[in-house]
Design a protein around this motif. Structure first.
Motif: not given
Ligand code: ADP
Ligand code: MG
Length: 436
Positions: A225-237, A362-365, A369-371, A382-388
């Motif tokens: 699950y994508l998540s914005d910040h700690v408070e969001h994670k707590e709600k998700l939990l 993800k690379g290892f698995l 992966i669909e969120f 929604k995720g970070l841009k690839p560093a490359k």
């Protein structure tokens, strides 16, 4: 196939026929020819199908026929999950080498360490043992594996279930050279933790799987699950927990502080939860773990404690409140769920700080992966841009000066992705220092 048909040292054939065995079992006829070629092997077949001789015979053949790499170090090391199983393997080895000038010793946990040190000083060619004690001897410098030619893991999956992953890695590292051959036997081959181990320890292994494995598969559903910040994670939990039916849950967090904070928050929300972290004395840790394994608590909130005890806990749900830095740790965490034959769920929250770990995992698995998402708890992140891509853009914008090397030009940012890159493909590295 008959033992007479194999290009085996006559002493081996004699011993086996003397025992009244003429025909090879199926696993033996598939495994032995490959093993004789020096190939790595990953094999499974049901209990009682003759796996022990499937590895002892090629091991002994090698010791008879080839010159030792080292005069001192053991040539063959066989690891088994329990003392009992190690003894059984040792007994079969004993009759196979009876009347031969082959030396073998049994190294078991729970027995006198110094006696073992003495027997190791006689430089046995074969060692059969349990992983914990063998690792102790390596750490104690009473055992060196530089000259090891053959490493055999019997019932590898059970060794992992019993929490010997670290010891197995240590043993692997101590005998990490190109000439080593490795054979792994396991009741089931599709176990995430085992997969990690085989990737590291075996090189292009021949896979042999015969009949039904004697354990049902463990099914682990993984959700992110994508998540914005700690408070969001707590709600998700809380949301995820509201969907459990009082089954037991382990929640992993990145920091010790969070274990206490979250355990408290969950208690306030009416859950029986407790925290386990490196701040506790060993006896307190054991108490917490015992209470949890007896089912007295529903939720255990913890960090990646490198404690053996955690390895033994099995639950229905694993929730990664924060993702671990290493994919290895992810696999280890989710291995806490999905007991043999049962279903398990691993749920991970992926916030901005978790993104690099997520990419590595993800690379290892090696899977798409669909969120997942709860409609009432959407994430803006929604995720970070690839560093490359970032690097490429910067390079394009700023042409390289003559003589400037690629490395000098590398934006510092790139370093952040290193932890991620290491996970899938580098040889086993020391993990970053944990909190304890
Ligand atoms: P596993 O490890 O697959 O559970 P074991 O190696 O312990 O099985 O073997 C089970 C039994 O079968 C042992 O008593 C062993 O001596 C016997 N056995 C092994 N190979 C043969 C064979 N080729 N023919 C007959 N009996 C065998
Ligand atoms: Mg066996």
């Amino acid at each position: 196939m008959q033992f007479n048909d194999l290009p085996l040292d006559h002493r081996i054939v004699k011993a086996v026929l003397g025992k009244g065995f003429t025909e090879l079992t199926e696993i033996q006829s598939q495994a032995i020819p490959h093993a004789l070629l020096g190939k790595d092997l990953l094999a499974s077949s049901k209990t009682g199908s003759g796996k022990t001789l499937a590895f002892l015979i090629p091991a002994l053949h090698r010791v008879f026929k080839s010159k030792a790499l080292s005069r001192k170090d053991p040539r063959v090391l066989i690891l088994a999950p329990t003392r009992e199983l190690a003894k059984q393997v040792f007994m079969q080895l004993k009759w196979l080498i009876s009347n031969q000038s082959i030396s073998a010793t049994l190294i078991l946990g729970g027995e006198n360490f110094n006696d073992q040190v003495k027997s190791l000083r006689h430089n046995p060619q074969f060692i059969v043992g349990t992983a914990g004690r063998v690792a102790d001897h390596i750490n104690g410098k009473s055992l060196y594996l530089n000259g090891l030619e053959l490493l055999i893991l019997d019932e590898a999956d059970r060794m992992l279930d019993l929490g010997f992953a670290e010891q197995l890695k240590l043993i692997h590292r101590s005998a990490d050279h190109r000439k080593r051959q490795t054979m792994m036997f396991s009741a089931t081959l599709d176990n995430a933790e085992l997969h990690y181990l085989t990737e590291k320890m075996l090189s292009s292994p021949k896979r042999i799987s015969i009949g039904e494995s004697n354990q049902q598969h463990t099914d682990i559903t993984q959700q992110f699950y994508l998540s914005d910040h700690v408070e969001h994670k707590e709600k998700l939990l809380l949301k995820v927990l509201s969907e459990t039916n009082d089954e037991q849950v382990i929640v992993f967090t990145a920091t010790r502080e969070d274990t206490d904070r979250l355990a408290k928050m969950l208690q306030d929300s009416g859950y029986q939860s407790t925290s386990l972290n490196a701040g506790l004395a060993q006896s307190q840790r054991s108490n917490v773990m015992n209470a949890f394994s007896r089912g007295q608590q529903q939720i255990l909130v913890t960090t990646d404690l490198a404690s053996r005890g955690l390895d033994l806990l099995k639950v229905q749900w694993v929730i990664n409140f924060d993702l671990p830095k290493l994919a290895d740790e992810y696999v280890h965490r989710i291995g806490r769920t999905g007991r043999a034959g049962n279903k398990g769920s691993a749920i991970s929250f992926v916030g901005p700080k978790d993104w690099h770990s997520f990419i590595a995992i993800k690379g290892f698995l090696n899977q798409q992966i669909e969120f997942s998402q709860f409609d009432d708890l959407p994430s803006k992140f929604k995720g970070l841009k690839p560093a490359k891509d970032i690097n490429r853009k910067r390079r394009a914008a700023k042409p390289k000066k003559r003589g400037q090397t690629e490395t000098q030009n590398k934006p510092v940012k790139r370093v952040n992705t290193r932890a991620g890159v290491e996970i899938g493909d580098a040889p086993m590295k020391k993990k970053p220092k944990k909190e304890e």
